[in-house]
Design a protein around this motif. Structure first.
Motif, PDB file in Angstrom:
ATOM      1  N   ASN A  90       0.810  -1.227   0.000  1.00  0.00           N
ATOM      2  CA  ASN A  90       0.000   0.000   0.000  1.00  0.00           C
ATOM      3  C   ASN A  90       0.841   1.274   0.000  1.00  0.00           C
ATOM      4  N   CYS A  91       1.967   1.250  -0.690  1.00  0.00           N
ATOM      5  CA  CYS A  91       2.823   2.440  -0.742  1.00  0.00           C
ATOM      6  C   CYS A  91       2.231   3.498  -1.667  1.00  0.00           C
ATOM      7  N   ILE A  92       2.416   4.742  -1.332  1.00  0.00           N
ATOM      8  CA  ILE A  92       1.971   5.861  -2.173  1.00  0.00           C
ATOM      9  C   ILE A  92       3.145   6.781  -2.443  1.00  0.00           C
ATOM     10  N   LYS A  93       3.023   7.611  -3.457  1.00  0.00           N
ATOM     11  CA  LYS A  93       4.067   8.566  -3.805  1.00  0.00           C
ATOM     12  C   LYS A  93       4.013   9.776  -2.882  1.00  0.00           C
ATOM     13  N   GLY A  94       5.107  10.470  -2.811  1.00  0.00           N
ATOM     14  CA  GLY A  94       5.137  11.681  -1.994  1.00  0.00           C
ATOM     15  C   GLY A  94       4.154  12.720  -2.478  1.00  0.00           C
ATOM     16  N   SER A  95       3.900  12.744  -3.781  1.00  0.00           N
ATOM     17  CA  SER A  95       2.970  13.720  -4.340  1.00  0.00           C
ATOM     18  C   SER A  95       1.523  13.460  -3.946  1.00  0.00           C
ATOM     19  N   ASP A  96       1.248  12.263  -3.392  1.00  0.00           N
ATOM     20  CA  ASP A  96      -0.115  11.920  -2.974  1.00  0.00           C
ATOM     21  C   ASP A  96      -0.405  12.290  -1.522  1.00  0.00           C
ATOM     22  N   VAL A  97       0.626  12.706  -0.793  1.00  0.00           N
ATOM     23  CA  VAL A  97       0.487  12.936   0.650  1.00  0.00           C
ATOM     24  C   VAL A  97      -0.546  14.003   0.978  1.00  0.00           C
ATOM     25  N   ALA A  98      -0.507  15.121   0.240  1.00  0.00           N
ATOM     26  CA  ALA A  98      -1.345  16.277   0.584  1.00  0.00           C
ATOM     27  C   ALA A  98      -2.829  15.943   0.588  1.00  0.00           C
ATOM     28  N   LYS A  99      -3.282  15.137  -0.371  1.00  0.00           N
ATOM     29  CA  LYS A  99      -4.718  14.845  -0.486  1.00  0.00           C
ATOM     30  C   LYS A  99      -5.127  13.540   0.190  1.00  0.00           C
ATOM     31  N   GLU A 100      -4.162  12.871   0.804  1.00  0.00           N
ATOM     32  CA  GLU A 100      -4.431  11.577   1.419  1.00  0.00           C
ATOM     33  C   GLU A 100      -5.093  11.711   2.798  1.00  0.00           C
ATOM     34  N   VAL A 101      -5.969  10.752   3.127  1.00  0.00           N
ATOM     35  CA  VAL A 101      -6.558  10.661   4.469  1.00  0.00           C
ATOM     36  C   VAL A 101      -5.686   9.716   5.294  1.00  0.00           C
ATOM     37  N   TRP A 102      -5.360  10.124   6.528  1.00  0.00           N
ATOM     38  CA  TRP A 102      -4.419   9.366   7.344  1.00  0.00           C
ATOM     39  C   TRP A 102      -5.048   8.936   8.666  1.00  0.00           C
ATOM     40  N   HIS A 103      -4.717   7.726   9.083  1.00  0.00           N
ATOM     41  CA  HIS A 103      -5.061   7.250  10.424  1.00  0.00           C
ATOM     42  C   HIS A 103      -3.745   7.086  11.174  1.00  0.00           C
ATOM     43  N   VAL A 104      -3.619   7.771  12.301  1.00  0.00           N
ATOM     44  CA  VAL A 104      -2.320   7.864  12.959  1.00  0.00           C
ATOM     45  C   VAL A 104      -2.407   7.477  14.431  1.00  0.00           C
ATOM     46  N   ALA A 105      -1.427   6.709  14.882  1.00  0.00           N
ATOM     47  CA  ALA A 105      -1.298   6.348  16.293  1.00  0.00           C
ATOM     48  C   ALA A 105       0.182   6.282  16.634  1.00  0.00           C
ATOM     49  N   ILE A 106       0.512   6.566  17.871  1.00  0.00           N
ATOM     50  CA  ILE A 106       1.883   6.405  18.354  1.00  0.00           C
ATOM     51  C   ILE A 106       2.018   4.991  18.891  1.00  0.00           C
ATOM     52  N   VAL A 107       2.922   4.230  18.311  1.00  0.00           N
ATOM     53  CA  VAL A 107       3.092   2.827  18.685  1.00  0.00           C
ATOM     54  C   VAL A 107       4.261   2.693  19.647  1.00  0.00           C
ATOM     55  N   THR A 108       4.009   2.082  20.786  1.00  0.00           N
ATOM     56  CA  THR A 108       5.037   1.897  21.816  1.00  0.00           C
ATOM     57  C   THR A 108       5.223   0.408  22.091  1.00  0.00           C
ATOM     58  N   PRO A 109       6.433  -0.097  21.992  1.00  0.00           N
ATOM     59  CA  PRO A 109       6.661  -1.524  22.281  1.00  0.00           C
ATOM     60  C   PRO A 109       6.375  -1.842  23.746  1.00  0.00           C
ATOM     61  N   VAL A 110       5.696  -2.944  23.972  1.00  0.00           N
ATOM     62  CA  VAL A 110       5.421  -3.418  25.331  1.00  0.00           C
ATOM     63  C   VAL A 110       5.604  -4.933  25.360  1.00  0.00           C
ATOM     64  N   ILE A 111       5.745  -5.485  26.554  1.00  0.00           N
ATOM     65  CA  ILE A 111       5.819  -6.937  26.699  1.00  0.00           C
ATOM     66  C   ILE A 111       4.403  -7.485  26.572  1.00  0.00           C
ATOM     67  N   HIS A 112       4.173  -8.242  25.523  1.00  0.00           N
ATOM     68  CA  HIS A 112       2.836  -8.769  25.259  1.00  0.00           C
ATOM     69  C   HIS A 112       2.692 -10.206  25.737  1.00  0.00           C
ATOM     70  N   TYR A 113       3.744 -10.969  25.612  1.00  0.00           N
ATOM     71  CA  TYR A 113       3.697 -12.378  25.989  1.00  0.00           C
ATOM     72  C   TYR A 113       5.124 -12.866  26.186  1.00  0.00           C
ATOM     73  N   CYS A 114       5.346 -13.698  27.168  1.00  0.00           N
ATOM     74  CA  CYS A 114       6.678 -14.254  27.442  1.00  0.00           C
ATOM     75  C   CYS A 114       6.689 -15.740  27.117  1.00  0.00           C
ATOM     76  N   MET A 115       7.571 -16.119  26.214  1.00  0.00           N
ATOM     77  CA  MET A 115       7.730 -17.535  25.896  1.00  0.00           C
ATOM     78  C   MET A 115       8.681 -18.141  26.915  1.00  0.00           C
ATOM     79  N   GLY A 116       8.140 -18.785  27.916  1.00  0.00           N
ATOM     80  CA  GLY A 116       8.959 -19.312  28.999  1.00  0.00           C
ATOM     81  C   GLY A 116       9.892 -20.428  28.564  1.00  0.00           C
ATOM     82  N   GLY A 117      10.779 -20.819  29.451  1.00  0.00           N
ATOM     83  CA  GLY A 117      11.789 -21.790  29.088  1.00  0.00           C
ATOM     84  C   GLY A 117      11.567 -23.199  29.589  1.00  0.00           C
ATOM     85  N   LEU A 118      10.480 -23.442  30.313  1.00  0.00           N
ATOM     86  CA  LEU A 118      10.247 -24.783  30.853  1.00  0.00           C
ATOM     87  C   LEU A 118       9.487 -25.652  29.861  1.00  0.00           C
TER      88      LEU A 118
END
Length: 364
Positions: A90-118
């Protein structure tokens, strides 16, 4: 996300916007203003990304950076971290940016699941490096690894704990007690049984009417009519109202019991949560699990309910002489799984899948 990417995960975008963690911008200029950069800068960055996508397509393994999970990448920002981007959609050209609709969120890494060792057996027994069972040691959940193969099955972490937790508990009891193990169920442990009144009785000395007492901030009328302005006044953990399809709910006392956590409801305190609610709940969940939260309907002050509003169901009160509600099928039964060899593995997988489907339809 540009409009092409957002369209692919439309449900998620609506869900995240409803939770207040994603915003929609109607143009590149609006997005650039929010970020604090010029529109030209945003266009240049998007154009550079577009050009990299063309290089990756033309020469997938010719890039100078290591890619994830293997191969090479032409993308410098991710490539410099050692996990270069390899696939571009879904890549777009830079010239398409001005008229494009954007959905934006700040993504922060978190611990979601731990694959244990036992490593564990089909009986949830911990085994050593040679594959030999360590007598009397059991494990379940994230402490155990390999249950899902090299990577876990998405959405199954709770089921991992529940299914193998029950298997571990049963086999641990048998290891400790041998033939003295007594089969029981949660109804008996709770002091009642389906259809009995024991579990539904109020505390000793408490009036039977106390079971029907409204939560803090609730109106004394059980089927009143309220304006959205009135609903908007109830936005705290100690006094929380929401609206679902024209019905006004006082969910103050239900917050602590909500499987999705208190915040999921408090985000919509004092608001109409119909759209967000319908995205992740079956239509009958309110009537099944929280009918007593309905206190009225939305309408003009002192007037008739708003168009489309349905009558609030009567509060269901269990008195000392009443009948306890029937438990959801399978919700309180103990798993009696004989985890011997292949049969035990098959049973464990069955209970896991069954619990997964129950979780989807009842608590998400």
């Amino acid at each position: 996300l540009n409009s092409l990417a957002a369209k692919e995960i439309h449900w998620h975008c609506e869900h995240y916007k409803g939770r207040g963690v994603m915003r929609k911008f109607d143009s590149g200029a609006d997005l650039a203003k929010e970020i604090g950069c010029s529109l030209k800068k945003l266009e240049d960055v998007v154009e550079a990304h577009y050009q990299v996508s063309l290089k990756q397509e033309a020469d997938p393994e010719g890039g100078p950076f290591p890619a994830y999970p293997n191969g090479k990448s032409w993308d410098e920002p991710s490539g410099k971290t050692g996990v270069g981007k390899k696939f571009f959609h879904n890549c777009i050209k830079g010239s398409d940016v001005a008229k494009e609709v954007w959905h934006v969120a700040i993504v922060t890494p978190v611990i979601h699941y731990c694959m244990g060792g036992l490593e564990i057996s089909a009986k949830s027994e911990v085994v050593d490096k040679k594959g030999k069972v360590i007598a009397g040691l059991y494990a379940a959940g994230e402490v155990a690894g390999g249950v899902h193969g090299n990577n876990r099955l998405g959405g199954s972490s709770l089921l991992d704990c529940v299914a193998f937790g029950r298997v571990a508990a049963r086999n641990c009891a048998e290891y400790m007690l041998g033939d003295d193990v007594v089969t029981t169920d949660l109804w008996k442990l709770a002091g009642g049984a389906p259809g009995s009144t024991e579990a539904a009785k109020p505390a000793a000395g408490a009036p039977a009417a106390a079971a029907a007492a409204p939560a803090a901030g609730a109106a004394a009328v059980s089927a009143g009519t309220y304006t959205m302005e009135e609903v908007a006044k109830h936005t705290t953990k100690d006094d929380c109202w929401v609206v679902l399809h024209g019905q006004v709910l006082n969910v103050t006392s239900f917050l602590k019991d909500h499987p999705g956590g208190e915040l999921a409801i408090l985000t919509f305190a004092g608001k109409d949560a119909s759209a967000e609610f319908d995205m992740i709940h079956p239509p009958d969940v309110l009537q099944k699990y929280a009918p007593d939260t309905v206190i009225g309907t939305v309408g003009a002050a002192g007037g008739a309910p708003a168009a489309g509003a349905t009558a609030a169901p009567q509060q269901q009160v269990i008195s000392a002489g009443g009948k306890a509600p029937e438990a959801p099928r399978g919700a309180l039964e103990l798993v009696d799984a004989d985890a011997e060899g292949l049969c035990g593995c098959i049973k464990s997988v069955w209970f896991m899948v069954r619990a997964f489907m129950m979780q989807i339809f009842r608590t998400i």
